[in-house]
Design an enzyme around this catalytic site. Structure first.
Site, short mmCIF file in Angstrom:
data_model
loop_
_atom_site.label_atom_id
_atom_site.label_comp_id
_atom_site.label_asym_id
_atom_site.label_seq_id
_atom_site.Cartn_x
_atom_site.Cartn_y
_atom_site.Cartn_z
N THR A 1 0.60 -1.05 0.81
CA THR A 1 0.05 -0.01 0.35
C THR A 1 0.92 1.14 -0.17
O THR A 1 2.13 1.44 0.47
CB THR A 1 -1.22 -0.18 1.20
OG1 THR A 1 -1.73 -0.95 1.00
CG2 THR A 1 -1.86 1.58 1.55
N VAL B 1 -13.53 -4.13 0.84
CA VAL B 1 -13.43 -2.32 0.73
C VAL B 1 -12.09 -2.76 2.44
O VAL B 1 -12.75 -3.05 3.55
CB VAL B 1 -13.68 -2.34 1.16
CG1 VAL B 1 -13.21 -0.14 1.71
CG2 VAL B 1 -15.27 -1.48 0.39
N ASP C 1 -8.69 -0.83 4.89
CA ASP C 1 -9.24 0.65 5.73
C ASP C 1 -8.76 1.84 5.12
O ASP C 1 -8.56 3.14 5.64
CB ASP C 1 -7.98 0.26 6.80
CG ASP C 1 -6.20 0.01 5.62
OD1 ASP C 1 -6.58 -0.71 5.08
OD2 ASP C 1 -5.48 0.79 6.33
N1 GLY Z 1 -3.88 -1.39 3.98
C1 GLY Z 1 -4.29 -2.25 2.81
C2 GLY Z 1 -5.49 -3.14 3.10
O1 GLY Z 1 -5.27 -4.27 4.10
O2 GLY Z 1 -6.59 -3.22 2.01
#
Ligand code: GLY
Length: 310
Positions: free
Chosen positions: A167, A196, A198
């Site tokens: 990410t 979806v 975080d």
């Molecule tokens: N932090 C990225 C996700 O888990 O979607």
């Protein structure tokens, strides 16, 4: 106010042969954001443009290079937030666009809403003139291989930070003292269609408030959401903790309370910054006072390059 920008390319495990790609990617992104700030640009534009650089780089799990869902398609989440007035825009489970962070900014600036998802987000993208691109153009060989491997192993979506989680995110303070954050991701490999994470959720994937600072997070999304990690860290800062203490405390709380790991970058309204993680690695870069810093490894394994003058 001296401008500062910090970026991350995701917390997880970065294999040695990819380290240089991650390192140069986060450096380019931080320099892009800093250039904007140096020319008097605002924090929101700096974090958006820094994230665009990372979305366009297939090393990272965002935009081009995003991991694939259980059906082998790319679905992406992104958020942007302006610390001046707490306005924010986000998109979730979007397909077939190059830069979800640009769409998130348009949600923030051109709608009365804060989060658009799936088909509605696509329609809005079209209405704003964002070109639709074939989904395959976002798929890298690496994400395809990982998807196949997970499929063959019958494994569940990553529940811990595995190789190249990636990410991406940015936080910045501009010369006016405004702070902003931006975060973008392809999410978890082999996730359910429509999942979806975080990143699209305010307070989890990011938060920015001029009165405190700005945070962008990376790591296991479901854990981050359970503790609203970005807002939690800012809460600790409000209680008087330093940036480092607050970031460590947030990551520790996530580990002890829900057994989750990840990483964060943060700035405060005084222009201090930090990059912290509880995973093995997180690629990050920061520019302040014309000095570029970057890193990937934790503690004693870190080969800390000297800051470069930009
Ligand atoms: N932090 C990225 C996700 O888990 O979607």
């Amino acid at each position: 106010m001296k401008p500062v920008v910090v970026v991350h390319g995701g917390a997880g495990v970065i294999v040695h042969e990819n380290a240089e790609g991650y390192r140069s990617g986060v450096k380019r992104a931080a320099l892009r954001g800093y250039d904007i700030l140096r020319q008097g640009g605002d924090a929101v534009t700096a974090v958006e443009e820094a994230v665009v650089v990372l979305e366009d780089d297939p090393h990272f799990n965002a935009g081009n290079g995003s991991v694939l869902n259980e059906e082998g398609d790319v679905e992406m989440d992104a958020i942007i937030m302006d610390g001046k007035d707490l306005s924010s825009g986000a998109v979730s489970a979007v397909r077939c666009i190059a830069n979800p962070i640009k769409l998130a900014r348009l949600v923030m600036e051109k709608t009365d809403h804060m989060l658009l998802t799936c088909e509605g987000a696509s329609r809005f993208a079209k209405s704003q003139g964002i070109p639709e691109i074939p989904g395959e153009t976002l798929i890298s060989e690496r994400s395809k291989e990982r998807w196949k491997k997970n499929l063959n192993a019958g494994s569940k979506p990553n529940t811990t930070c595995q190789i190249g989680m990636g990410t991406v995110g940015a936080v910045a303070v501009d010369s006016q003292g405004n702070v902003a954050c931006a975060t973008s991701t392809g999410g978890l490999s082999n996730k359910m269609v429509g999942r979806v994470g975080d990143t699209a959720c305010i307070g989890s994937g990011g938060y920015a408030d001029n009165n405190i600072g700005a945070v962008s997070t990376t790591g296991h999304g479901e854990s981050i959401m359970k503790v609203t990690l970005a807002r939690l860290i800012l809460h600790y800062m409000e209680q008087g903790m330093s940036l480092e203490e607050a970031s460590d405390a947030g990551l520790n709380f996530m580990k002890t309370r829900v057994d989750g790991i990840g990483g964060v970058i943060a700035v405060n309204s005084a222009g201090e910054w930090t990059a912290k993680f509880s995973t093995k690695q997180m690629s990050w870069a920061a520019v302040k006072d014309e000095n570029l810093h970057c890193g990937i490894y934790l503690g004693e394994n870190e080969i800390t390059p000297l800051p470069e003058t930009v």
